[in-house]
Write a protein that holds these residues in place. Structure first.
Motif, short mmCIF file in Angstrom:
data_model
loop_
_atom_site.label_atom_id
_atom_site.label_comp_id
_atom_site.label_asym_id
_atom_site.label_seq_id
_atom_site.Cartn_x
_atom_site.Cartn_y
_atom_site.Cartn_z
N GLY A 1 0.84 -1.18 0.00
CA GLY A 1 0.00 0.00 0.00
C GLY A 1 0.88 1.23 0.00
N LYS A 2 0.73 2.10 0.99
CA LYS A 2 1.56 3.29 1.10
C LYS A 2 2.78 3.07 1.99
CE LYS A 2 -2.21 6.60 0.36
NZ LYS A 2 -2.94 7.78 0.89
N ARG A 3 2.87 1.90 2.60
CA ARG A 3 3.94 1.63 3.56
C ARG A 3 5.20 1.15 2.83
NH1 ARG A 3 3.97 0.80 9.03
NH2 ARG A 3 1.68 0.86 9.02
N GLU A 4 6.34 1.78 3.14
CA GLU A 4 7.61 1.36 2.56
C GLU A 4 8.15 0.15 3.31
OE1 GLU A 4 10.10 4.75 2.98
OE2 GLU A 4 9.20 5.83 1.28
N ILE A 5 8.64 -0.85 2.56
CA ILE A 5 9.30 -2.01 3.14
C ILE A 5 10.77 -1.92 2.77
CG2 ILE A 5 9.34 -4.52 3.29
CD1 ILE A 5 6.71 -3.26 4.22
N ARG A 6 11.62 -1.65 3.77
CA ARG A 6 13.05 -1.39 3.52
C ARG A 6 13.88 -2.55 4.06
NH1 ARG A 6 14.38 3.74 1.87
NH2 ARG A 6 12.66 5.24 1.81
N THR A 7 14.26 -3.46 3.17
CA THR A 7 15.13 -4.57 3.58
C THR A 7 16.58 -4.10 3.74
OG1 THR A 7 15.44 -5.18 1.25
CG2 THR A 7 13.69 -6.30 2.47
N ASN A 8 16.97 -3.13 2.94
CA ASN A 8 18.33 -2.58 2.99
C ASN A 8 18.24 -1.06 3.03
OD1 ASN A 8 18.58 -5.28 1.23
ND2 ASN A 8 20.49 -4.96 2.36
N SER B 1 13.09 -20.24 6.53
CA SER B 1 11.81 -19.76 6.01
C SER B 1 10.68 -20.09 6.97
CB SER B 1 11.53 -20.37 4.63
OG SER B 1 11.53 -21.79 4.71
N GLY B 2 11.04 -20.52 8.18
CA GLY B 2 10.03 -20.86 9.18
C GLY B 2 9.26 -19.64 9.65
N ALA B 3 7.97 -19.82 9.88
CA ALA B 3 7.10 -18.71 10.27
C ALA B 3 7.52 -18.12 11.62
CB ALA B 3 5.65 -19.18 10.33
N LEU B 4 7.86 -18.98 12.59
CA LEU B 4 8.17 -18.47 13.92
C LEU B 4 9.41 -17.58 13.92
CD1 LEU B 4 7.45 -21.59 16.17
CD2 LEU B 4 6.06 -19.53 15.87
N ARG B 5 10.36 -17.85 13.05
CA ARG B 5 11.57 -17.04 12.99
C ARG B 5 11.39 -15.80 12.12
NH1 ARG B 5 17.03 -20.39 12.41
NH2 ARG B 5 17.75 -18.50 13.45
N ASN B 6 10.49 -15.87 11.15
CA ASN B 6 10.35 -14.74 10.22
C ASN B 6 9.24 -13.77 10.58
OD1 ASN B 6 12.31 -14.94 7.88
ND2 ASN B 6 11.57 -17.06 8.01
N ILE B 7 8.29 -14.18 11.43
CA ILE B 7 7.25 -13.24 11.84
C ILE B 7 7.84 -12.03 12.56
CG2 ILE B 7 5.31 -12.93 13.43
CD1 ILE B 7 4.28 -15.65 12.52
N PRO B 8 8.76 -12.22 13.54
CA PRO B 8 9.37 -11.03 14.18
C PRO B 8 10.12 -10.15 13.18
CG PRO B 8 9.76 -12.99 15.50
CD PRO B 8 9.20 -13.46 14.20
N LEU B 9 10.79 -10.78 12.20
CA LEU B 9 11.49 -10.01 11.18
C LEU B 9 10.50 -9.22 10.32
CD1 LEU B 9 14.06 -9.24 9.65
CD2 LEU B 9 13.85 -11.38 8.36
N ALA B 10 9.38 -9.87 9.96
CA ALA B 10 8.36 -9.18 9.17
C ALA B 10 7.77 -7.99 9.94
CB ALA B 10 7.25 -10.16 8.79
N ARG C 1 9.33 -6.19 12.15
CA ARG C 1 10.33 -5.12 12.12
C ARG C 1 10.29 -4.39 10.77
NH1 ARG C 1 13.83 -4.83 16.24
NH2 ARG C 1 15.18 -3.46 15.01
N LEU C 2 10.14 -5.15 9.68
CA LEU C 2 10.06 -4.53 8.37
C LEU C 2 8.82 -3.66 8.24
CD1 LEU C 2 11.20 -7.54 6.14
CD2 LEU C 2 12.45 -5.40 6.49
N LEU C 3 7.69 -4.15 8.72
CA LEU C 3 6.45 -3.37 8.64
C LEU C 3 6.51 -2.13 9.52
CD1 LEU C 3 3.86 -6.28 8.65
CD2 LEU C 3 4.31 -4.72 6.75
N ALA C 4 7.24 -2.24 10.64
CA ALA C 4 7.39 -1.10 11.54
C ALA C 4 8.50 -0.15 11.11
CB ALA C 4 7.67 -1.60 12.96
N LYS D 1 16.90 -6.93 11.39
CA LYS D 1 17.95 -7.79 11.93
C LYS D 1 17.31 -9.01 12.58
CE LYS D 1 18.34 -4.92 16.12
NZ LYS D 1 19.28 -4.13 16.96
N ALA D 2 18.03 -10.13 12.50
CA ALA D 2 17.60 -11.39 13.10
C ALA D 2 18.79 -12.33 13.07
CB ALA D 2 16.42 -11.99 12.33
N ARG D 3 18.78 -13.34 13.92
CA ARG D 3 19.91 -14.25 14.00
C ARG D 3 20.09 -15.05 12.72
NH1 ARG D 3 19.79 -16.89 20.13
NH2 ARG D 3 20.18 -14.92 21.26
#
Length: 317
Positions: free
Chosen positions: A214-221, A238-247, A249-252, A257-259
């Motif tokens: 939408g109008k939200r920027e997703i900045r991976t780098n 690609s596990g959901a439990l490890r990538n949900i916190p990363l997602a 952070r990206l949305l926010a 960053k993640a291990r």
């Protein structure tokens, strides 16, 4: 030359007529409509051969990518000293990542007036580009889950479904859940660094943001820009439990960053190596499955009609 993709998501006959009328009142205009995949590149090649001043693309990111490749010739054969038309974009797709990153208005008619003003005032930027698979890319490429999502969205568009932000979000979530148990991995090689093994998905960016929801920027780098080199974002899970916190952070728009994440916002080159073919996307278009793909960067590769850079990650040339 105005290159119009009449099949682009956000174009209409009335809108196209209005912007053609507006542009032709200011410039000598050659209007061309694309009829098949790759046609925008063919038309841009003709514009280069006939020494047009500017090529304006009214379409989505795929059409803009084709036109840029037509203007520049393949990366291994492109002559940086040759005079080439500048590229301008009037958004007509669903995401319009490249146009939005350049600061072009999302509304096609407002963007048309903006482009006219920029051309009249001589505002042109020279930006760096990435390249892979003997093609230039404008904003990003991805191997693995990113490309799986793009492939799935293309299938849905071919089935007549609109590429809405919510459909894209649902396709992303469902693809992650469906492919979480996949065994397909690849290795990542970056000059001067230890190899990264067991990657599940990876993005190579030429600028930031990576995309928009939408109008939200997703900045991976976040620190990658048109004046830097390439950004790399690689996850070994690609596990959901490890990538949900990363997602989240990206949305926010927090620092990603993640291990299980490797990230570098400024590398000269990168190579992805897989034991079996894995899907790859380029500028939002699916380009096939690869076992070996190399990414490089060329500074000051393309002139674009755009507002002057204001961020610290971009430099006006």
């Amino acid at each position: 030359m105005l290159i119009v993709n009449p099949f682009a998501t956000a174009t209409s006959p009335a809108g196209r007529d209005a912007l053609v009328h507006t542009l032709s009142a200011h410039f000598h205009l050659d209007v061309e409509h694309t009829t098949h995949r790759g046609h925008a590149g063919e038309l841009a090649q003709r514009a280069l051969a006939e020494e047009f001043d500017v090529v304006i693309v009214h379409g989505g990111d795929g059409s803009v990518n084709e036109a840029a490749n037509g203007l520049l010739d393949p990366p291994n054969a492109s002559d940086p000293t040759r005079r080439r038309p500048a590229l301008a974009v009037i958004p007509g797709g669903s995401a319009n990542v490249f146009a939005r990153t350049l600061g072009i208005d999302a509304d096609p008619l407002a963007a048309t007036r903006q482009i006219i003003g920029l051309i009249d005032s001589g505002q042109c930027r020279r930006i760096g580009l990435g390249h892979a698979a003997d093609r230039w890319f404008l904003f990003n490429c991805g191997m693995g889950m990113d490309a799986v999502v793009v492939h799935a969205m293309e299938d849905k568009r071919h089935a007549g479904k609109a590429a809405t932000p919510m459909r894209y979000l649902w396709t992303t979530v469902s693809s992650f859940l469906r492919n979480a148990g996949s065994s397909a991995t690849f290795d990542v090689e970056i000059p001067g660094r230890d190899p990264i093994t067991g990657a599940r998905f990876g993005f190579v960016s030429n600028t930031s943001p990576w995309t928009y929801l939408g109008k939200r920027e997703i900045r991976t780098n976040p620190n990658t820009g048109f004046d830097s080199r390439l950004g790399v974002f690689v996850a070994t899970s690609s596990g959901a439990l490890r990538n949900i916190p990363l997602a989240i952070r990206l949305l926010a728009q927090a620092d990603p960053k993640a291990r299980h994440l490797f990230r570098d916002d400024d590398v000269e080159a990168v190579r992805f190596l897989a034991a079996e073919p894995i899907d790859v996307q380029m500028d939002g278009d699916y380009i096939g499955a690869f076992t070996d793909i190399r990414f490089g960067h060329r500074r000051a590769a393309l002139d674009v009609v755009a507002p002057l850079a204001t961020s610290t990650t971009d430099t006006t040339k």
